[in-house]
Structure formats: C-alpha cells, structure tokens
Design a protein around this motif. Structure first.
Motif, PDB file in Angstrom:
ATOM      1  N   LYS A   1       0.879  -1.355  -0.471  1.00 31.94           N
ATOM      2  CA  LYS A   1       0.220  -0.074   0.357  1.00 31.94           C
ATOM      3  C   LYS A   1       0.326   1.290  -0.254  1.00 31.94           C
ATOM      4  O   LYS A   1       2.090   1.443   0.447  1.00 31.94           O
ATOM      5  N   PRO A   2       0.400   2.050  -0.764  1.00 35.24           N
ATOM      6  CA  PRO A   2       1.078   3.507  -0.450  1.00 35.24           C
ATOM      7  C   PRO A   2       1.022   4.234   0.715  1.00 35.24           C
ATOM      8  O   PRO A   2       0.235   4.386   1.784  1.00 35.24           O
ATOM      9  N   GLN A   3       2.546   5.433   0.983  1.00 36.49           N
ATOM     10  CA  GLN A   3       2.370   6.162   2.123  1.00 36.49           C
ATOM     11  C   GLN A   3       1.343   6.756   1.503  1.00 36.49           C
ATOM     12  O   GLN A   3       1.919   7.850   2.530  1.00 36.49           O
ATOM     13  N   VAL A   4       1.329   7.479   0.865  1.00 41.19           N
ATOM     14  CA  VAL A   4       1.146   8.552   0.297  1.00 41.19           C
ATOM     15  C   VAL A   4      -0.397   8.199  -0.532  1.00 41.19           C
ATOM     16  O   VAL A   4      -0.376   8.084  -1.463  1.00 41.19           O
TER      17      VAL A   4
ATOM     18  N   SER B 244       7.441  14.169   0.101  1.00 43.20           N
ATOM     19  CA  SER B 244       8.696  13.638   0.717  1.00 43.20           C
ATOM     20  C   SER B 244       9.858  15.011   0.779  1.00 43.20           C
ATOM     21  O   SER B 244       9.471  16.052   0.037  1.00 43.20           O
TER      22      SER B 244
ATOM     23  N   THR C 144       6.641   9.585  -5.704  1.00 37.93           N
ATOM     24  CA  THR C 144       6.241   8.069  -4.407  1.00 37.93           C
ATOM     25  C   THR C 144       7.023   7.212  -5.018  1.00 37.93           C
ATOM     26  O   THR C 144       6.303   6.892  -5.861  1.00 37.93           O
TER      27      THR C 144
ATOM     28  N   ILE D   6       6.515   2.977  -5.126  1.00 36.75           N
ATOM     29  CA  ILE D   6       6.379   1.869  -4.298  1.00 36.75           C
ATOM     30  C   ILE D   6       7.345   1.221  -4.718  1.00 36.75           C
ATOM     31  O   ILE D   6       7.239   0.096  -5.568  1.00 36.75           O
TER      32      ILE D   6
ATOM     33  N   SER E 107       7.854  -4.648  -0.192  1.00 33.36           N
ATOM     34  CA  SER E 107       8.202  -4.822   0.919  1.00 33.36           C
ATOM     35  C   SER E 107       8.650  -6.293   1.517  1.00 33.36           C
ATOM     36  O   SER E 107       9.272  -6.572   1.891  1.00 33.36           O
TER      37      SER E 107
ATOM     38  N   GLN F 147      -3.397   6.977   0.980  1.00 29.79           N
ATOM     39  CA  GLN F 147      -2.578   6.531   1.687  1.00 29.79           C
ATOM     40  C   GLN F 147      -3.024   5.526   2.617  1.00 29.79           C
ATOM     41  O   GLN F 147      -4.177   5.508   3.349  1.00 29.79           O
ATOM     42  N   SER F 148      -2.232   4.719   3.156  1.00 31.71           N
ATOM     43  CA  SER F 148      -2.218   3.424   4.646  1.00 31.71           C
ATOM     44  C   SER F 148      -2.152   4.186   5.588  1.00 31.71           C
ATOM     45  O   SER F 148      -1.116   5.486   5.734  1.00 31.71           O
ATOM     46  N   ASN F 149      -3.176   4.837   6.346  1.00 37.37           N
ATOM     47  CA  ASN F 149      -2.842   5.455   8.342  1.00 37.37           C
ATOM     48  C   ASN F 149      -3.803   4.516   9.572  1.00 37.37           C
ATOM     49  O   ASN F 149      -4.384   3.464   8.944  1.00 37.37           O
TER      50      ASN F 149
ATOM     51  N   GLY G 231      -6.090   1.594   3.239  1.00 31.24           N
ATOM     52  CA  GLY G 231      -5.325   2.592   1.862  1.00 31.24           C
ATOM     53  C   GLY G 231      -5.555   1.355   0.613  1.00 31.24           C
ATOM     54  O   GLY G 231      -5.789   0.021   0.978  1.00 31.24           O
TER      55      GLY G 231
END
Length: 379
Positions: A63-66, A165, A173, A175, A178, A196-198, A203
């Motif tokens: 999953k993306p962080q943004v 970032s 960004t 990806i 992982s 994004q995942s939070n 996400g």
C-alpha cells in the motif's frame, strides 16, 4: 355309453387338477435365484474428504504511504520480485486545504523568525556593553534558534504535502516490494487515484505479493468428523487442475469455532502442502484433502451392500444360507467402514454364505420363460 361318458369326465377332471397343480407349483417358485457371498479378510481405512482450495501461506498487500495518482506501473501479474524492487510510481496530488494551511504556517514562522532576529540583534549589542546579564541574553538567543527551527519544520511540512517527501524536488513517490515473491494481483491501473495507509484508513492496495513455494490447503469439514481430527495428521491433497497427482500435506490448524452453512456446521482446517518442483501450483486451485480417521489391517469384512437393517431397532443383520435358496436372519456387530467394505466384529465367520438380498429380477430375453431367466442369477 354311460361308462365311456364317465371315463371322459374323469379324464377331464384329472387333467384340470394336474394343470392347476402345475400352475400353482410354477408360480410358487421365486423368480430370482439369490447369489451368496462370503466374508473375507482385508484392510479398511475410514476416510473423510475436505473440500477447499490451495492458497499461499502469506499474501502481502503493498500500500502507498501517500495519496496521489498512479503514474507508472513497472511489474506485471505473475512476475517474480525481490524485496525492494520498484513496483510503481505515484504522482502526489496535494490536498488544497492542507496545502493552504501549510503555506500559512510557513508565513507565520517567517514573521516570528524576523521578529526574533530583530530582538536578538538589539539585545546582543546591549549584552556586549554589559547592560543585561548573560542569562537574559541566552533566553533571547534560545527564542531566536527556536524560531529558525520552526520555520524549517514548516517548510518541510509544506514540501511533504506538495511532493510526498522531503528528499527531492520531484513530485513522485516510489512504491517498492516489501517482501520477495510472486506478484499475484495488481488491482490498480495507471491513472487510478490511491489513498495512503494510515491509522484511520487501510489504504489502496497497489499489489499483492506471495511466496508460491509455501502453499497451504484451506478447507472445511463437518462437525461430525472434526472431533476425530488432530493437528499433525497426514493429508493427501488432490488438485482439480492437476490430474492423477496427489501431494503430501500435514494438518496444522483446526478452527475452534464453526460456521453454519446450509444447515450444517462446518469447521475450517489448514494444512501445509509439500509441493514437488516439477509442478507449478497456482493460487486458488480447487482441491480435496483426504484424511484417514481410522485404519485396521487384516480384519474380517463384508461388502456394505449385504447389510440389512431392522425397521424397529435399526440394528444391522444379514441373511445366512441354510440350504438350497433358504436363508435365516443373523444379527451382527459391525466396526469401521470405508464406504464399500465394513468390518464385522461379531456374528460371522469366513465360511458363512451371505444372501445378496438387493438383487433385481433379470430382464427376460425375447422367447425366454421365467424359469430360464431365474437360472441366470444362480450361484
């Protein structure tokens, strides 16, 4: 003449009686001649079959962080990747409200820093002349340094909102994978928006990765059989997509809670599947797992089709031959069954001849009478 007349009448009566006796005798004979079978020694395995599918032991969702838009995807479904490989690039689309707030914080930090610098410069001249103490000057210098740091933090926040970032000027960004494995699914396309995942949102999944060398069987068994299962039991797994091939497996999990499905309670089970290198097993193949619940070797058995059941007690019995097409009932005690053969615990010995009771009357051939048809089923 009268004597001749009486003789003819007597002959007619005797003929009628003979014909009636022959007819009664012919119809009293059973149209079926029953076969017999004897008990035998064999090995019996009581099995159950669990239906399910073969899936990877672990599936990792990337999953993306943004939040942004998928600009480019670099992998395809089915491709092998290593941890850290580039999967996709996201172009960040900043939220207008957050962007406006970040700009405001930068301007406020600049104003605060400007005032702190003026205060610092003025008091430095006074400190150099010895008018104020060193402690007062250090407090003024601390406020000035804090104002500079606050401005830097505000600028970094603005860059994160704009570009995702603080590492560069480009609004992209990366990806990356992982874990190492096979790309099972890419549910997005270039141009799709992702979240994004939070802590408040799972996400958007960009890709699903799994190690296809570590597969498990997921299936369900009925509540009547789950009590006979034990973790560590061997399984034989057959796949619908691979004919005439069974894979070894070991039961590793039995669900503590069942779910009702179509009126029956089913319990989920899992087993590690040991794959062979010359077979490529895809995720989601339908599969059946055979589990041996009980096994006995060299036991006395009969075919399960020979059993009859008492209408009142529902106890099993068979009919034993006592002569030419004569049988008597004998109650027996049975053990385990494999669906074809059933173990006999009491009531029979190997030499007994058991009636095959569920025979059907053979179909007569053209020009064949009942006696000839019945002889075809003779022992």
């Amino acid at each position: 003449m009268k004597i001749l007349k009486y003789i003819l009448i007597a002959v007619f009566v005797l003929g009628a009686l003979f014909a009636a006796a022959f007819f009664i005798k012919s119809n009293s004979k059973s149209p079926i001649t029953f076969k017999t079978e004897s008990p035998f020694k064999t090995n019996i395995e009581q099995k159950t079959v669990a239906t399910g599918k073969v899936v990877p032991e672990e599936e990792i969702e990337v999953k993306p962080q943004v939040t942004g838009i998928i600009e480019k995807i670099f992998v395809e479904e089915g491709k092998e990747v290593r941890s850290g490989d580039l999967i996709a690039k996201i172009k960040v689309v900043p939220n207008e409200q957050s962007l406006n707030g970040a700009r405001g914080r930068v301007r406020n930090a600049e104003i605060t820093l400007r005032n702190a610098k003026i205060d610092f410069d003025r008091n430095k001249d006074i400190f150099d002349k010895g008018v104020i103490s060193q402690q007062d000057f250090q407090n003024i210098q601390l406020r000035y340094d804090q104002a500079k740091q606050e401005l830097q933090n505000a600028r970094n926040d603005l860059q994160i909102i704009r570009q995702g970032s603080t590492g560069g000027a480009q609004a992209i960004t990366n990806i990356r994978a992982s874990v190492s494995g096979t790309i099972l699914e890419i549910p997005v396309e270039e141009g799709d928006q992702v979240i994004q995942s939070n802590n408040f949102n799972a996400g958007t999944t960009v890709a699903t990765i799994a190690d296809m060398k570590k597969m498990i069987f997921e299936g369900k068994v009925d509540e009547g059989e789950v009590g006979k299962l034990q973790v560590g039991m061997p399984l034989k797994v057959s796949l619908g997509a691979i004919e005439d091939q069974e894979f070894e497996a070991k039961l590793k999990f039995i669900a503590p809670k069942g779910n009702e499905e179509q009126g029956a309670v089913q319990f989920r089970i899992e087993g590690d599947v040991y794959l062979e290198e010359n077979f490529y097993v895809r995720a989601g193949y339908s599969a059946n797992a055979s589990l041996v619940l009980d096994k006995k070797e060299d036991v006395l058995a009969i075919k399960e089709a020979l059993l009859q059941f008492d209408k009142e007690t529902n106890e099993p019995y068979v009919e034993i031959s006592t002569g030419d097409q004569t049988f008597e009932r004998r109650d027996i005690k049975t053990g385990i069954s494999d669906g074809v053969n059933i173990e006999v615990l009491e009531g029979l010995v190997e030499g007994d001849k058991i009636k095959v009771w569920n025979q059907t009357e053979p179909k007569k051939k053209e020009g064949e009478d009942d006696d000839e048809a019945g002889e075809e089923v003779a022992d």
